[in-house]
Each structure stands twice: as structure tokens, then as C-alpha cells.
Design an enzyme around this catalytic site. Sequence first.
Site, PDB file in Angstrom:
ATOM      1  N   PHE A  67      48.989   7.347  62.130  1.00 42.14           N
ATOM      2  CA  PHE A  67      48.737   8.258  61.809  1.00 42.14           C
ATOM      3  C   PHE A  67      47.801   8.943  60.971  1.00 42.14           C
ATOM      4  CE2 PHE A  67      51.653   7.577  65.377  1.00 42.14           C
ATOM      5  CZ  PHE A  67      50.400   7.639  66.398  1.00 42.14           C
ATOM      6  N   SER A 116      50.738   5.719  56.009  1.00 41.34           N
ATOM      7  CA  SER A 116      50.857   6.667  54.671  1.00 41.34           C
ATOM      8  C   SER A 116      51.877   5.838  53.752  1.00 41.34           C
ATOM      9  CB  SER A 116      52.018   7.831  55.584  1.00 41.34           C
ATOM     10  OG  SER A 116      53.439   7.271  56.096  1.00 41.34           O
ATOM     11  N   ASP A 139      63.006   4.786  58.926  1.00 47.94           N
ATOM     12  CA  ASP A 139      62.607   4.982  60.059  1.00 47.94           C
ATOM     13  C   ASP A 139      62.934   3.906  60.818  1.00 47.94           C
ATOM     14  OD1 ASP A 139      60.270   4.759  62.462  1.00 47.94           O
ATOM     15  OD2 ASP A 139      59.237   5.550  61.041  1.00 47.94           O
ATOM     16  N   GLY A 193      59.736   4.322  67.291  1.00 43.42           N
ATOM     17  CA  GLY A 193      59.393   5.498  67.926  1.00 43.42           C
ATOM     18  C   GLY A 193      59.483   6.921  68.433  1.00 43.42           C
ATOM     19  N   SER A 208      67.748   9.589  60.107  1.00 45.16           N
ATOM     20  CA  SER A 208      66.827  10.030  59.829  1.00 45.16           C
ATOM     21  C   SER A 208      68.227  10.311  58.349  1.00 45.16           C
ATOM     22  CB  SER A 208      65.629  11.160  59.274  1.00 45.16           C
ATOM     23  OG  SER A 208      65.710  11.227  58.148  1.00 45.16           O
ATOM     24  N   ASP A 253      57.753  13.694  58.380  1.00 42.83           N
ATOM     25  CA  ASP A 253      56.540  12.647  58.897  1.00 42.83           C
ATOM     26  C   ASP A 253      57.075  11.961  59.919  1.00 42.83           C
ATOM     27  OD1 ASP A 253      53.820  12.986  60.068  1.00 42.83           O
ATOM     28  OD2 ASP A 253      53.420  10.809  59.138  1.00 42.83           O
ATOM     29  N   HIS A 270      58.350  15.133  65.489  1.00 43.43           N
ATOM     30  CA  HIS A 270      57.879  16.134  65.144  1.00 43.43           C
ATOM     31  C   HIS A 270      58.741  17.951  66.269  1.00 43.43           C
ATOM     32  CE1 HIS A 270      55.493  14.152  62.708  1.00 43.43           C
ATOM     33  NE2 HIS A 270      54.532  14.079  62.729  1.00 43.43           N
ATOM     34  N   ASP A 304      51.511  17.115  58.909  1.00 46.06           N
ATOM     35  CA  ASP A 304      51.363  17.961  60.956  1.00 46.06           C
ATOM     36  C   ASP A 304      51.740  18.900  61.014  1.00 46.06           C
ATOM     37  OD1 ASP A 304      50.017  15.510  62.285  1.00 46.06           O
ATOM     38  OD2 ASP A 304      52.190  14.782  61.678  1.00 46.06           O
TER      39      ASP A 304
END
Length: 211
Positions: free
Chosen positions: A14, A48, A67, A71, A120, A137, A140, A166
Site C-alpha cells: 500500500f 515501504s 510488524d 495483518g 508494536s 504505517d 490505522h 494515510d
Amino acid sequence: MKELFELATQTKGFMPHEEGMALYQAAIDASNYCAGPMVEIGAYCGKSTIYIGAACDQVNSVLFSVDHHRGSEENQSGWEHHDPELVNPLTGRMDTLPTWRETIESAKLEHCVIAIVGESITVARNWSTPLSFLFIDGGHGEDPAWSDYRNWTPHIALNGILAIHDVFENSKDGGRPPYEIYVDALKSGSYQEISTQGSLRILKKTSHTER
Ligand code: SAH
Ligand code: MG
């Protein structure tokens, strides 16, 4: 370098190319402003990661790419950004780590890009090295976005860069939490905006007064 960016455009994810190039340039700039490694929150398949990793390769820095690889909410089955190819057939769960790893291997960036696989907030709470560059990122939604902002930004060194992805002022264009943390960063008086590309905002930390 051209091949690397070509690979980035072919990698799932993305990050539009123009925004990726702005991310790359911001990471190069960060290395001129202050010392310290770089961190990205939200790696997915490594798109990214390539742009920031390319900068690290060039300036002899290191990127820690955080990460849990399970997901975000919107990547789960039944949601808008679900990709069934990223489900581990043995467990039925999302797992982007194998793809991320292939990406970084193909990009020949393993010497300067390190995966940190986990939540995180847990990583942030155990982190202590000042960062020259932080890219947010990850999740969100309201809770993950504010958690990343509150727990990671204190680690940015003076003159270091905060990049947020975003950022949509208008909720018709996307979720609001990344925009809200961006506004809070500016309101805090600790950051100065240095550039914008698409939904990417690049801020520079000008003082340490955290609220
Ligand atoms: N930067 C990527 C896209 C990231 S998508 C690109 O260029 O394509 C958001 C990622 O954040 C997902 O891979 C998800 O697994 C991760 N994520 C969401 N919440 C997280 C959390 N609480 N801790 C760690 N990773 C998280
Ligand atoms: Mg994003």
C-alpha cells in the site's frame, strides 16, 4: 537503485511509487540531520521497507522493520484489503513474514534491514535507542494509531524525522486516526512539517517537549 525501485513497484502493498520516493528522500535527509537507526511500523510485504531500506543502504544506516505480520483489521478475511494468498494454509492465519523476507532478500537489503516480529507497543516499550527516522504505517484504527504515536515518537532524536502514512483530512478518503495523530504532532509544537506527497506527511522534530 532503479532495479530496487522497480522491485518495490512490483511488491504487494500500500505504497504508491511517488510516496515511496518521498519516503526514501526523507530517510536520506534524516541521516543528514542526526544520528541513529530508523524504524518502520507496518511492513506488510516489504514495499515501504524497500524505499527506506534503499536509503539506509546508501547512507550506512539500519532499518528496524516492526510488524506482527498477522495483518491489520482490514487485511483479515472478509475485509476490503484481504489477500487470500497471504494466509498460511496450515494455520488459516495471515502471515506476511515469508513474503516480506523474500522481498528483502530479492532487494539485497538483508545487511541493513532487520525484522522485528511482534506487537508494536511491546517493542516500543522496550526500545531505548534514539531514532533518526520513524515511519508510522501500522494499524490505522484509533487505538493502534494513537498507541504507535504515543509510544514511538518519544524515541525520535532531536532533528529526526517523523513520517506518517494515510493521512486523510476528509474521512471520505480514508480513516481519520492517522490524520488525528498528524494534527496532534503539529499542535504539540515539537514538529515542523517539511513535505507532503499524497497521503504521506514528513515532519521534523524541532523540540523535545512531549505532551
Ligand atoms: N507499509 C506497508 C503497509 C503496512 S499495512 C506497505 O508499504 O505496503 C499495516 C501493517 O501493520 C500490517 O502488515 C499489519 O500486520 C501491521 N500491524 C497492524 N497492527 C500492528 C500492531 N499492533 N503491531 C505490529 N504490527 C501491526
Ligand atoms: Mg499505509
